[in-house]
Each structure stands twice: as structure tokens, then as C-alpha cells.
Design a protein around this motif. Sequence first.
Motif, mmCIF file in Angstrom:
data_model
loop_
_atom_site.group_PDB
_atom_site.id
_atom_site.type_symbol
_atom_site.label_atom_id
_atom_site.label_comp_id
_atom_site.label_asym_id
_atom_site.label_seq_id
_atom_site.Cartn_x
_atom_site.Cartn_y
_atom_site.Cartn_z
ATOM 1 N N ILE A 135 -2.027 2.201 -15.571
ATOM 2 C CA ILE A 135 -1.367 0.899 -15.687
ATOM 3 C C ILE A 135 -1.039 0.663 -17.154
ATOM 4 O O ILE A 135 -1.948 0.609 -18.002
ATOM 5 N N ILE A 136 0.234 0.539 -17.470
ATOM 6 C CA ILE A 136 0.672 0.260 -18.833
ATOM 7 C C ILE A 136 1.162 -1.185 -18.887
ATOM 8 O O ILE A 136 2.026 -1.580 -18.112
ATOM 9 N N ILE A 137 0.577 -1.962 -19.779
ATOM 10 C CA ILE A 137 0.928 -3.375 -19.904
ATOM 11 C C ILE A 137 1.652 -3.586 -21.232
ATOM 12 O O ILE A 137 1.102 -3.297 -22.302
ATOM 13 N N LEU A 138 2.883 -4.058 -21.156
ATOM 14 C CA LEU A 138 3.684 -4.313 -22.350
ATOM 15 C C LEU A 138 3.547 -5.788 -22.720
ATOM 16 O O LEU A 138 3.794 -6.660 -21.890
ATOM 17 N N TYR A 139 3.169 -6.051 -23.952
ATOM 18 C CA TYR A 139 2.960 -7.433 -24.377
ATOM 19 C C TYR A 139 3.476 -7.632 -25.799
ATOM 20 O O TYR A 139 3.564 -6.682 -26.589
ATOM 21 N N VAL A 140 3.804 -8.857 -26.114
ATOM 22 C CA VAL A 140 4.266 -9.201 -27.460
ATOM 23 C C VAL A 140 3.048 -9.523 -28.320
ATOM 24 O O VAL A 140 2.320 -10.477 -28.049
ATOM 25 N N ASP B 109 0.830 -1.201 0.000
ATOM 26 C CA ASP B 109 0.000 0.000 0.000
ATOM 27 C C ASP B 109 0.867 1.254 0.000
ATOM 28 O O ASP B 109 1.487 1.590 1.003
ATOM 29 N N VAL B 110 0.933 1.923 -1.143
ATOM 30 C CA VAL B 110 1.586 3.235 -1.235
ATOM 31 C C VAL B 110 0.639 4.147 -2.004
ATOM 32 O O VAL B 110 0.504 4.039 -3.231
ATOM 33 N N LYS B 111 -0.038 5.037 -1.298
ATOM 34 C CA LYS B 111 -1.083 5.847 -1.920
ATOM 35 C C LYS B 111 -0.547 6.767 -3.003
ATOM 36 O O LYS B 111 -1.256 7.069 -3.968
ATOM 37 N N ASP B 112 0.699 7.230 -2.859
ATOM 38 C CA ASP B 112 1.207 8.189 -3.840
ATOM 39 C C ASP B 112 1.868 7.531 -5.042
ATOM 40 O O ASP B 112 2.437 8.217 -5.892
ATOM 41 N N ALA B 113 1.802 6.192 -5.136
ATOM 42 C CA ALA B 113 2.240 5.518 -6.358
ATOM 43 C C ALA B 113 1.131 5.682 -7.392
ATOM 44 O O ALA B 113 -0.016 5.323 -7.150
ATOM 45 N N THR B 114 1.456 6.261 -8.536
ATOM 46 C CA THR B 114 0.438 6.618 -9.517
ATOM 47 C C THR B 114 0.495 5.799 -10.792
ATOM 48 O O THR B 114 -0.392 5.903 -11.638
ATOM 49 N N MET B 115 1.518 4.974 -10.939
ATOM 50 C CA MET B 115 1.706 4.306 -12.217
ATOM 51 C C MET B 115 2.307 2.924 -12.027
ATOM 52 O O MET B 115 3.137 2.710 -11.140
ATOM 53 N N ALA B 116 1.884 1.987 -12.873
ATOM 54 C CA ALA B 116 2.483 0.654 -12.891
ATOM 55 C C ALA B 116 2.793 0.275 -14.330
ATOM 56 O O ALA B 116 2.035 0.611 -15.244
ATOM 57 N N VAL B 117 3.903 -0.400 -14.510
ATOM 58 C CA VAL B 117 4.265 -0.941 -15.823
ATOM 59 C C VAL B 117 4.403 -2.448 -15.653
ATOM 60 O O VAL B 117 5.242 -2.914 -14.870
ATOM 61 N N ILE B 118 3.571 -3.207 -16.343
ATOM 62 C CA ILE B 118 3.565 -4.657 -16.217
ATOM 63 C C ILE B 118 4.280 -5.255 -17.421
ATOM 64 O O ILE B 118 3.843 -5.080 -18.568
ATOM 65 N N CYS B 119 5.385 -5.940 -17.154
ATOM 66 C CA CYS B 119 6.219 -6.503 -18.223
ATOM 67 C C CYS B 119 6.182 -8.025 -18.248
ATOM 68 O O CYS B 119 6.812 -8.637 -19.119
ATOM 69 N N GLY B 120 5.510 -8.641 -17.305
ATOM 70 C CA GLY B 120 5.408 -10.095 -17.246
ATOM 71 C C GLY B 120 3.979 -10.491 -16.963
ATOM 72 O O GLY B 120 3.356 -9.970 -16.036
ATOM 73 N N LEU B 121 3.416 -11.386 -17.768
ATOM 74 C CA LEU B 121 1.987 -11.670 -17.713
ATOM 75 C C LEU B 121 1.682 -13.138 -17.450
ATOM 76 O O LEU B 121 2.470 -14.029 -17.774
ATOM 77 N N THR B 122 0.501 -13.361 -16.864
ATOM 78 C CA THR B 122 -0.123 -14.676 -16.820
ATOM 79 C C THR B 122 -1.544 -14.480 -17.344
ATOM 80 O O THR B 122 -1.981 -13.352 -17.591
ATOM 81 N N SER B 123 -2.275 -15.561 -17.486
ATOM 82 C CA SER B 123 -3.655 -15.458 -17.978
ATOM 83 C C SER B 123 -4.649 -15.205 -16.851
ATOM 84 O O SER B 123 -5.834 -15.034 -17.101
ATOM 85 N N LYS B 124 -4.183 -15.160 -15.631
ATOM 86 C CA LYS B 124 -5.072 -15.084 -14.475
ATOM 87 C C LYS B 124 -5.565 -13.661 -14.233
ATOM 88 O O LYS B 124 -4.773 -12.738 -14.042
ATOM 89 N N GLY B 125 -6.889 -13.491 -14.205
ATOM 90 C CA GLY B 125 -7.462 -12.196 -13.918
ATOM 91 C C GLY B 125 -7.171 -11.731 -12.507
ATOM 92 O O GLY B 125 -7.016 -10.531 -12.258
ATOM 93 N N LEU B 126 -7.085 -12.673 -11.559
ATOM 94 C CA LEU B 126 -6.811 -12.308 -10.174
ATOM 95 C C LEU B 126 -5.470 -11.603 -10.044
ATOM 96 O O LEU B 126 -5.350 -10.590 -9.364
ATOM 97 N N THR B 127 -4.447 -12.133 -10.701
ATOM 98 C CA THR B 127 -3.123 -11.507 -10.648
ATOM 99 C C THR B 127 -3.181 -10.089 -11.185
ATOM 100 O O THR B 127 -2.594 -9.160 -10.610
ATOM 101 N N MET B 128 -3.910 -9.894 -12.286
ATOM 102 C CA MET B 128 -4.031 -8.558 -12.870
ATOM 103 C C MET B 128 -4.730 -7.601 -11.916
ATOM 104 O O MET B 128 -4.299 -6.458 -11.715
ATOM 105 N N ILE B 129 -5.818 -8.057 -11.308
ATOM 106 C CA ILE B 129 -6.562 -7.198 -10.384
ATOM 107 C C ILE B 129 -5.704 -6.837 -9.176
ATOM 108 O O ILE B 129 -5.726 -5.696 -8.697
ATOM 109 N N GLN B 130 -4.929 -7.796 -8.680
ATOM 110 C CA GLN B 130 -4.042 -7.512 -7.551
ATOM 111 C C GLN B 130 -3.033 -6.435 -7.926
ATOM 112 O O GLN B 130 -2.733 -5.538 -7.131
ATOM 113 N N ARG B 131 -2.480 -6.516 -9.135
ATOM 114 C CA ARG B 131 -1.480 -5.535 -9.555
ATOM 115 C C ARG B 131 -2.102 -4.163 -9.790
ATOM 116 O O ARG B 131 -1.511 -3.139 -9.420
ATOM 117 N N VAL B 132 -3.266 -4.132 -10.410
ATOM 118 C CA VAL B 132 -3.972 -2.864 -10.575
ATOM 119 C C VAL B 132 -4.246 -2.246 -9.210
ATOM 120 O O VAL B 132 -4.117 -1.028 -9.010
#
Length: 386
Positions: free
Chosen positions: A359-364, A322-345
Motif C-alpha cells: 500500500i503506497i500512500i501519497l500525501y502532501v 474482494d479480488v485476491k490477485d490484487a497486490t497493490m493499492a495507491v491511496i491519493c485521498g485521505l481522511t483522519s479515520k483509521g477505519l477508512t484506512m483499514i478498510q482500504r488496506v
Amino acid sequence: MSELVQTKDEEQRKALNAWAQKGNCIGSIIAGTGFGKSRCGVLAINKMLTDNNSCGLVLVPTQQLQVQFREEFIKWDCEDILDKIDIICYQSAYKLKDNHYNIVVCDEIHLGLSPEYRKFFENNSWDKLLCMTATPPEEIEYKEYLYKIAPLAYRISLDDCVTLGLVSPYKVICKPIKLNADEQKDYKKANNTFVYAKYNLGQFNAFEQAQYILSNKNSTPQERQYATMFYRAIRQRKAVVDHAIGKIEELQKLVIKHVGEKMLVFGGSNAFTDQLAEATCCLSTVYHSGKTKKQKEEALKDFRSGDKPVLCSTKALNQGFDVKDATMAVICGLTSKGLTMIQRVGRIIRYQEGKIGKIIILYVKDSQEEKWLRNSVKSLSNVTWK
């Protein structure tokens, strides 16, 4: 009391009332990250431990959450009952046997449902049980087991939390990157092997077929060869997209563009997470399972102070950070699980007035990674594809 605090307090008590009424204090609360599930756990325990002979148990997935849950009792003026409870990680709790508790609270229950950890639920008893997570498990068998021991009592989605103002709004941007020539060659080779092995396993559910073959002592050597080839090809494909050089180059551009903002970066493996941190040099620090406790504590200290505004992780920050002043995430490693995505968001949308989490998600593109991504964001709104 501010309007936000009042709304959150009302919704948390609504969840607890549903838990108490629907299942006589045995049930699950499924609530989007930022809802305040840990406070629900604290309030439930505080209400149930009424005398000196009562005892409670809190189960969590990590040592970090052990510390944080203890701090929650202090934060909500319930420090006096800490001597009546134990806070234990799932990987230790399954060893407990023949214990009786007045109340058991299971935080991040989706991580405590593996067959090994279920020994806790089979070997111990309780009067009240509260299980909490951001979303139910995606595996049908795990979901059925959860609702067997703790039927659903209350559920609120991440987007409903946004609508109520319990968390900050967010936007997700899915940005494609290209593999370089060598990476394209490696991916194509691994994918051709995958297709070949899948064909020889039979087109109908090759995953289950491969699993069955490797677990069956009567399988033929050729069947085992195809099953092993199948899983190896999956790992090889994932290694290529997980470690794509284009992700490093894109992250460098984003860090420069958003200099001064606090940013979380998620890699697909500890090794690649280290590479991402090295590529952003003096601005980054690293927090993952390969680091010592002291190193992780220093990383969080540097990040929270702003000395290192980019925090690179793999999985260790998916829950409870929990860091309230964190405003951005960059996701460079993925799984198919929606739970993991929601946790990261959820790491980015802790409420702060005027904030919009990005949230910026980098994908191939045109790879298995794109299929994983489309599956993992389907429960989220405000998703843009570049």
C-alpha cells in the motif's frame, strides 16, 4: 481441509461462540478485514432460523453488498434459507416499523449508526442481534450507541489476522509529494484564513464552537461569518491537497513501474478519481458513486479479467470488495479515520499464497493531510515513512 481454511473456520466459530455466550446472541464482532465476517453472519442466521415461521434480516450499507451477501449464502450452502430473510440497505431499513425478527445481522455496522438510521433499532424488535465491522466507530457517541445495542463479544485486529495467516501480510509506504508553486500559494492562503477564523472563534475547540454558532439562531452575524469562514477554509485546504498534480505524476510512475500487477487507486473526490484514471489511460477503469450501475459492473468485469488492471475509486470500494490477485493499492485521498484506512488496506490483503500486499500512500508533506495520515495509520504495523 487446508490449514488456512481450518484456522479461519475455527476462529470464526470462536467468534460466534463468544457472541452466543457473552450476550445470549446479542453483541458485536469486531474483526479485521479478511477475517470472514460475512460467513459469520451466514452461519448465525442459518443456526437461528429453525422453522418455517422464523424470519431474519441482513442490513448492509450498499446495493453492491446486498448482492454479495446473497452470494455468500449460496457459497456456504445456505441457499435454502434465502426465502426466509430480507437483505436491505440501511438507508431503507430505518423506514421499517413494528417488525419482529428472529435474528438481525448488521454488516459494516459503523455505517448504520447515524441518528437517522437508528430509527430502525428504535422501531423494531429481534431475538438475536449480530453487529459486525472491522473496527469500532471512532466517534465516542457512535461507539457508545453500538455497544449499548450490541455489547462487544469478540475482537481481533488486522495484525492478529495476519499473524494467524487469515490474510496476507502487508507493508505500508507513506510517500510525500510536493505542491507546485500555484498549489502552495492556494494552500497558504486557505491556511491563513483557517488560522484567522480559528483565532476569532476561540482557540479552545474551534470545531465545536463553529458548529454551535451555525446551529444557534441567536448567534451574531459576525460569529456566523467566522464560523462560515472556518469551514470554508478547511474545504479549500483539503481541495488543494486532494487534487495535487504531484499525485497524478507519481501515480503514472508507479503504474509504469508495476505494469502487469493489479492495482487499486483511491482518489479524494470523484472528479480527481476521474483525473487519475485519465492519466493512466488505457490501463485504468473507474468505479465510484458517479457512475451508473452498468458502468460499475463493466469496470469490475474489466478489472477482474485483467483487461484494465488499474481500478480507480473514491469510497465505493472501501467495503466488501474482494479480488485476491490484487497486490497493490495507491491511496491519493485521505481522511483522519483509521477505519477508512483499514478498510482500504483490507482490499489488498485477501489471502493468496506468497502474496505481500503493498500500500503506497501519497500525501502532501507539512500539510493537514500529513496529520490526517499519521492518525489514520497509527493502528497499523509495518508502516514506512519516506
